[in-house]
Write a protein that holds these residues in place. Structure first.
Motif, PDB file in Angstrom:
ATOM      1  N   PRO A 494      14.988  -3.544   2.761  1.00 30.14           N
ATOM      2  CA  PRO A 494      13.946  -3.039   1.849  1.00 30.14           C
ATOM      3  C   PRO A 494      12.891  -4.115   1.596  1.00 30.14           C
ATOM      4  O   PRO A 494      13.207  -5.303   1.536  1.00 30.14           O
ATOM      5  N   SER A 495      11.630  -3.693   1.471  1.00 30.99           N
ATOM      6  CA  SER A 495      10.552  -4.653   1.289  1.00 30.99           C
ATOM      7  C   SER A 495       9.425  -4.031   0.476  1.00 30.99           C
ATOM      8  O   SER A 495       9.249  -2.817   0.477  1.00 30.99           O
ATOM      9  N   LYS A 496       8.672  -4.880  -0.230  1.00 31.86           N
ATOM     10  CA  LYS A 496       7.553  -4.376  -1.049  1.00 31.86           C
ATOM     11  C   LYS A 496       6.330  -4.248  -0.142  1.00 31.86           C
ATOM     12  O   LYS A 496       5.500  -5.157  -0.080  1.00 31.86           O
ATOM     13  N   LEU A 497       6.247  -3.130   0.567  1.00 28.61           N
ATOM     14  CA  LEU A 497       5.121  -2.934   1.485  1.00 28.61           C
ATOM     15  C   LEU A 497       4.126  -1.950   0.891  1.00 28.61           C
ATOM     16  O   LEU A 497       4.518  -0.991   0.224  1.00 28.61           O
ATOM     17  N   VAL A 498       2.841  -2.207   1.131  1.00 32.98           N
ATOM     18  CA  VAL A 498       1.808  -1.273   0.667  1.00 32.98           C
ATOM     19  C   VAL A 498       0.893  -0.936   1.837  1.00 32.98           C
ATOM     20  O   VAL A 498       0.744  -1.720   2.769  1.00 32.98           O
ATOM     21  N   LYS A 499       0.288   0.249   1.771  1.00 33.02           N
ATOM     22  CA  LYS A 499      -0.659   0.660   2.812  1.00 33.02           C
ATOM     23  C   LYS A 499      -2.051   0.208   2.400  1.00 33.02           C
ATOM     24  O   LYS A 499      -2.533   0.551   1.321  1.00 33.02           O
ATOM     25  N   LEU A 500      -2.659  -0.600   3.240  1.00 33.16           N
ATOM     26  CA  LEU A 500      -3.999  -1.120   2.957  1.00 33.16           C
ATOM     27  C   LEU A 500      -4.999  -0.316   3.778  1.00 33.16           C
ATOM     28  O   LEU A 500      -4.932  -0.307   5.018  1.00 33.16           O
ATOM     29  N   ASP A 501      -5.910   0.388   3.091  1.00 35.06           N
ATOM     30  CA  ASP A 501      -6.924   1.200   3.777  1.00 35.06           C
ATOM     31  C   ASP A 501      -8.252   0.466   3.792  1.00 35.06           C
ATOM     32  O   ASP A 501      -8.596  -0.235   2.831  1.00 35.06           O
ATOM     33  N   ILE A 502      -9.008   0.648   4.851  1.00 32.11           N
ATOM     34  CA  ILE A 502     -10.388   0.135   4.902  1.00 32.11           C
ATOM     35  C   ILE A 502     -11.318   1.340   4.834  1.00 32.11           C
ATOM     36  O   ILE A 502     -11.184   2.290   5.605  1.00 32.11           O
ATOM     37  N   LEU A 503     -12.247   1.313   3.865  1.00 30.71           N
ATOM     38  CA  LEU A 503     -13.198   2.414   3.694  1.00 30.71           C
ATOM     39  C   LEU A 503     -14.596   1.941   4.064  1.00 30.71           C
ATOM     40  O   LEU A 503     -15.015   0.852   3.683  1.00 30.71           O
ATOM     41  N   PHE A 524      -5.522 -10.498   2.447  1.00 34.51           N
ATOM     42  CA  PHE A 524      -5.741  -9.873   3.752  1.00 34.51           C
ATOM     43  C   PHE A 524      -6.903  -8.890   3.680  1.00 34.51           C
ATOM     44  O   PHE A 524      -7.764  -8.862   4.555  1.00 34.51           O
ATOM     45  N   GLY A 525      -6.949  -8.077   2.594  1.00 36.62           N
ATOM     46  CA  GLY A 525      -8.042  -7.110   2.408  1.00 36.62           C
ATOM     47  C   GLY A 525      -9.391  -7.793   2.316  1.00 36.62           C
ATOM     48  O   GLY A 525     -10.374  -7.355   2.920  1.00 36.62           O
ATOM     49  N   ARG A 526      -9.422  -8.909   1.582  1.00 35.51           N
ATOM     50  CA  ARG A 526     -10.689  -9.639   1.411  1.00 35.51           C
ATOM     51  C   ARG A 526     -11.171 -10.199   2.744  1.00 35.51           C
ATOM     52  O   ARG A 526     -12.344 -10.104   3.092  1.00 35.51           O
ATOM     53  N   ARG A 527     -10.217 -10.773   3.516  1.00 38.28           N
ATOM     54  CA  ARG A 527     -10.612 -11.359   4.807  1.00 38.28           C
ATOM     55  C   ARG A 527     -11.072 -10.282   5.793  1.00 38.28           C
ATOM     56  O   ARG A 527     -11.996 -10.501   6.581  1.00 38.28           O
ATOM     57  N   GLN A 539     -27.615  -1.089   9.402  1.00 36.56           N
ATOM     58  CA  GLN A 539     -28.211   0.232   9.597  1.00 36.56           C
ATOM     59  C   GLN A 539     -29.434   0.377   8.682  1.00 36.56           C
ATOM     60  O   GLN A 539     -29.802  -0.563   7.986  1.00 36.56           O
ATOM     61  N   GLN A 540     -30.003   1.577   8.670  1.00 39.97           N
ATOM     62  CA  GLN A 540     -31.159   1.860   7.805  1.00 39.97           C
ATOM     63  C   GLN A 540     -30.717   2.099   6.357  1.00 39.97           C
ATOM     64  O   GLN A 540     -31.546   2.359   5.504  1.00 39.97           O
ATOM     65  N   PHE A 541     -29.397   2.081   6.109  1.00 32.88           N
ATOM     66  CA  PHE A 541     -28.903   2.316   4.747  1.00 32.88           C
ATOM     67  C   PHE A 541     -27.801   1.305   4.441  1.00 32.88           C
ATOM     68  O   PHE A 541     -27.215   0.707   5.352  1.00 32.88           O
ATOM     69  N   ASP A 542     -27.497   1.094   3.172  1.00 32.42           N
ATOM     70  CA  ASP A 542     -26.427   0.177   2.763  1.00 32.42           C
ATOM     71  C   ASP A 542     -25.077   0.692   3.264  1.00 32.42           C
ATOM     72  O   ASP A 542     -24.811   1.888   3.205  1.00 32.42           O
ATOM     73  N   ILE A 543     -24.228  -0.233   3.747  1.00 28.99           N
ATOM     74  CA  ILE A 543     -22.863   0.145   4.127  1.00 28.99           C
ATOM     75  C   ILE A 543     -21.905  -0.600   3.199  1.00 28.99           C
ATOM     76  O   ILE A 543     -21.915  -1.837   3.163  1.00 28.99           O
ATOM     77  N   ALA A 544     -21.104   0.158   2.467  1.00 29.95           N
ATOM     78  CA  ALA A 544     -20.105  -0.459   1.597  1.00 29.95           C
ATOM     79  C   ALA A 544     -18.782  -0.538   2.364  1.00 29.95           C
ATOM     80  O   ALA A 544     -18.282   0.463   2.857  1.00 29.95           O
ATOM     81  N   ILE A 545     -18.258  -1.769   2.501  1.00 26.60           N
ATOM     82  CA  ILE A 545     -16.943  -1.962   3.146  1.00 26.60           C
ATOM     83  C   ILE A 545     -15.955  -2.265   2.028  1.00 26.60           C
ATOM     84  O   ILE A 545     -16.136  -3.230   1.285  1.00 26.60           O
ATOM     85  N   GLN A 546     -14.931  -1.442   1.896  1.00 27.86           N
ATOM     86  CA  GLN A 546     -13.973  -1.637   0.806  1.00 27.86           C
ATOM     87  C   GLN A 546     -12.547  -1.660   1.349  1.00 27.86           C
ATOM     88  O   GLN A 546     -12.231  -0.967   2.318  1.00 27.86           O
ATOM     89  N   ALA A 547     -11.712  -2.488   0.721  1.00 30.81           N
ATOM     90  CA  ALA A 547     -10.278  -2.482   1.017  1.00 30.81           C
ATOM     91  C   ALA A 547      -9.591  -1.854  -0.189  1.00 30.81           C
ATOM     92  O   ALA A 547      -9.885  -2.229  -1.327  1.00 30.81           O
ATOM     93  N   ALA A 548      -8.710  -0.890   0.057  1.00 34.11           N
ATOM     94  CA  ALA A 548      -8.092  -0.171  -1.056  1.00 34.11           C
ATOM     95  C   ALA A 548      -6.600  -0.010  -0.841  1.00 34.11           C
ATOM     96  O   ALA A 548      -6.127   0.148   0.285  1.00 34.11           O
ATOM     97  N   ILE A 549      -5.859  -0.076  -1.962  1.00 33.15           N
ATOM     98  CA  ILE A 549      -4.438   0.284  -1.946  1.00 33.15           C
ATOM     99  C   ILE A 549      -4.340   1.539  -2.807  1.00 33.15           C
ATOM    100  O   ILE A 549      -4.553   1.479  -4.021  1.00 33.15           O
ATOM    101  N   GLY A 550      -4.086   2.678  -2.176  1.00 36.99           N
ATOM    102  CA  GLY A 550      -4.117   3.954  -2.913  1.00 36.99           C
ATOM    103  C   GLY A 550      -5.528   4.204  -3.416  1.00 36.99           C
ATOM    104  O   GLY A 550      -6.488   4.195  -2.643  1.00 36.99           O
ATOM    105  N   ALA A 551      -5.664   4.371  -4.748  1.00 32.69           N
ATOM    106  CA  ALA A 551      -6.993   4.621  -5.332  1.00 32.69           C
ATOM    107  C   ALA A 551      -7.623   3.334  -5.855  1.00 32.69           C
ATOM    108  O   ALA A 551      -8.746   3.343  -6.355  1.00 32.69           O
ATOM    109  N   LYS A 552      -6.914   2.239  -5.756  1.00 38.71           N
ATOM    110  CA  LYS A 552      -7.394   0.967  -6.338  1.00 38.71           C
ATOM    111  C   LYS A 552      -8.133   0.143  -5.272  1.00 38.71           C
ATOM    112  O   LYS A 552      -7.573  -0.185  -4.219  1.00 38.71           O
ATOM    113  N   ILE A 554      -9.491  -3.210  -3.899  1.00 39.98           N
ATOM    114  CA  ILE A 554      -9.116  -4.611  -4.152  1.00 39.98           C
ATOM    115  C   ILE A 554     -10.137  -5.609  -3.594  1.00 39.98           C
ATOM    116  O   ILE A 554     -10.097  -6.781  -3.922  1.00 39.98           O
ATOM    117  N   ALA A 555     -11.055  -5.147  -2.730  1.00 40.25           N
ATOM    118  CA  ALA A 555     -12.087  -6.055  -2.185  1.00 40.25           C
ATOM    119  C   ALA A 555     -13.276  -5.226  -1.715  1.00 40.25           C
ATOM    120  O   ALA A 555     -13.111  -4.063  -1.344  1.00 40.25           O
TER     121      ALA A 555
END
Length: 612
Positions: A494-503, A524-527, A539-552, A554-555
């Protein structure tokens, strides 16, 4: 049968297996050696200087020993010497890298003996030990050989002591040789005939032949390589593959030299090939048994293990119309490399592709290269990960290879990740940095012991997910190349693993999502966000790059838009005029953001592997 010897060469990476094989081929006048490593026939093998595939070849050797008894060091009788005459030696040269250990296990299954080659300048290394244990488990006769004794830095006496400690043989059993100068090659050939037992089997029994490799030929279909344990196979026989139940006619059988040499029949103990016009790669399985249709054997040959992939990654065609071509290419590659596994999957960002299982990162790299060179396939490979066991609150167990396959966070009871038992052999000077590296990767030290002199063996329990990306490279750099590494999967914990999404602009990119440990997630998300900001074009518009765990979240990083200076024509005049132009531009940017899409370059997927 008494005049056949089947043996393979096993050793750690770069201990001189292929060069020694060249000298054996030269001495038996099998081929004219025109360049180094004649058996490494793939361009990739030549370029990288490593063996990727096992290579089988038949040699003929005239043994001129005298009849009599073999006397050991202590005067004990160790068996009868074989009669002088011509002997057929079937040699299989094997890879040394841990990622290709499956190739070694297949070669060992087709042999009765093994040359254990140890480099006189480096001594016993991790793969030497692991390949040796594999050979001992299969009851192979081991002939220890110290190679590269012509090198100025060779230490044959110390290495001999290490080998004696390792396998408990007599000092006189160890052969000193040099693959470069050819010294000791005659002693090796003599020892192969004298010490390795001949194959045993019954020629009158029903045919039983073990398939240990196969290749695809665009003109002749699939060619299977086999070793006969019982019976005789003749050209034109009706044969059946035991596990698949498919029946064929043996159009051609023969032996493997540098080219395939047809024969009318092959007998018990022979190693050879069969061509029967098979076109579908699913019909040939490595480890299957060939038998006759008219008089089949009762059971298949045992002792062949199914391969377990360690690292999983998605492989997608750059052009979606190439999907079927990619499937055909992977099937042909799987024939030649049975340790590759794949199954179809789809991704929102990349379309249809395959989830491939590899034995390690080098294996993954080699497969990518071979797809490109041999089949001309341009592919995108996603971030590699390992398989996890996910337990839901309803008590279900799900094997997850891909972060997108995880159930909702609220449904998960616990996630278990695979742990490996790693063995690292290194000089005692590098123990400190290596321990730090392993502990940083959430490892735990089991034990440490001296191998000999100033060399130590460390055993660690490490999470497989932490070592698949850059562990081996780091280990090599901190030990200046002197550490050798070998591992096998131990258990799930067993391990404390989380799914890190990039948006990207609020849309998740499933190909960049990863499963990571809770403690590493924020850094890791910040890097990842910083790296993507460098690699994704503006691009011609702003691009927001976000790292998220669930709805939170983090970067976050923002790629600023490319703007046209709409105020250039306003020199002086009323401020409302400027504001009106800026508002108009703002509305256009907003509309563009709704319909615009962000292209993620292939470099971005690869950059995640090299985050440091």
């Amino acid at each position: 049968m008494k005049n056949i010897r089947n043996f393979c060469i096993i050793a750690h990476i770069d201990h001189g297996k292929s060069t020694l094989a060249d000298r054996l081929l030269e001495r038996t006048k099998t081929i004219q050696v025109t360049e180094g490593q004649m058996l490494d026939d793939m361009d990739l093998e030549r370029e990288r200087g490593i063996t990727i595939k096992s290579h089988a070849i038949q040699m003929e050797y005239v043994y001129s020993g005298e009849n009599g008894e073999v006397i050991g060091e202590n005067g004990e009788v160790r068996g009868e010497k074989p009669a002088p005459g011509k002997y057929i030696l079937n040699l299989i040269d094997t890879p040394g890298h841990v990622d290709f250990s499956y190739e070694v296990s297949r070669s060992i299954a087709a042999c009765e003996g093994a040359l254990l080659v140890v480099d006189a300048t480096q001594g016993v290394q991790a793969q030497t030990i692991s390949n040796l244990y594999m050979a001992i488990d299969n009851n192979l006769e081991i002939i220890p050989v110290i190679n590269k004794i012509d090198m100025p830095s060779a230490m044959p006496d110390e290495v001999e002591d290490e080998i004696i400690d390792l396998i408990g043989c007599n000092r006189s059993d160890i052969i000193r040789a040099s693959g470069k100068t050819g010294e000791g090659v005659d002693e090796i050939l003599k020892a192969v005939v004298e010490r390795i037992p001949h194959p045993v089997g019954d020629e009158q029994a029903p045919l039983q032949a073990l398939i240990f490799d196969s290749v695809f030929n665009s003109f002749r279909g699939i060619i299977a390589y086999f070793k006969i344990t019982n019976g005789i196979i003749r050209k034109g026989d009706k044969v059946k593959f035991f596990n698949t139940g498919m029946e064929y006619e043996a159009d051609e059988v023969g032996v493997l030299k540098m080219d395939m040499i047809p024969r009318q029949e092959l007998r018990t103990g022979d190693v050879g090939y069969i061509i029967s016009g098979i076109k579908d790669s699913k019909e040939v399985k490595v480890g299957d048994t060939i038998t006759h249709v008219a008089r089949p054997c009762l059971k298949a040959i045992e002792g062949f293990q199914e391969v377990k992939p360690m690292v999983f990654a998605g492989v997608y065609p750059i052009d979606p119309t190439d999907y079927e071509n990619l499937r055909a290419s992977l099937e042909k590659l799987q024939l030649n490399d049975a340790s590759l596994t794949f199954q179809p999957e789809s991704s929102v960002a990349l379309g249809f592709g395959f989830r491939c299982g590899f034995l390690g990162l080098l294996h993954m790299e080699i497969v990518q290269e071979r797809l490109d060179r041999e089949f001309d396939m341009d592919v995108i490979t996603t971030v590699p990960n390992v398989s996890y066991m996910c337990y839901t609150k309803q008590g279900e167990v799900k094997e997850v290879h891909n972060p997108s396959g995880l159930p909702d966070q609220t449904m998960i009871d616990r996630i278990e990740e695979p742990y490996i038992r790693a063995s690292i052999i290194t000089a005692s000077a590098y123990i400190g940095p290596i321990m730090t590296l392993c502990l940083d990767k959430r490892g735990e030290l089991i034990d440490q012991q001296y191998v000999s002199g100033n060399r130590m063996e460390l055993h660690f329990m490490l999470p497989l997910g932490e070592i698949v990306i850059d562990f081996y490279d780091k280990l090599k750099s901190i030990s200046k190349g002197y550490a050798s590494f070998d591992y096998h999967v131990d258990s799930f914990r067993p391990s404390k693993l989380v799914k890190l999404d990039i948006l990207l602009n609020g849309e998740p990119v499933d190909a960049l999502s990863t499963l990571t440990h809770q403690d590493n997630a924020v850094t890791f998300g910040r890097r990842m966000c910083e790296k993507l900001k460098e690699l994704i074009p503006r691009q011609q518009f702003d691009i927001a790059i976000q790292a998220a765990i669930g709805a939170k979240i983090i970067a976050r990083e923002t790629i600023k838009q490319v703007r046209k200076d709409v105020l250039a024509k306003c020199y002086g005049g009323d401020v409302t005029r400027k504001r009106k132009l800026l508002e108009k531009q703002k509305r256009g940017k907003k509309r563009m953001k709704q319909i615009g899409n962000v292209e993620v370059p292939q470099k971005a997927f690869l950059a995640v592997l090299k985050l440091d």
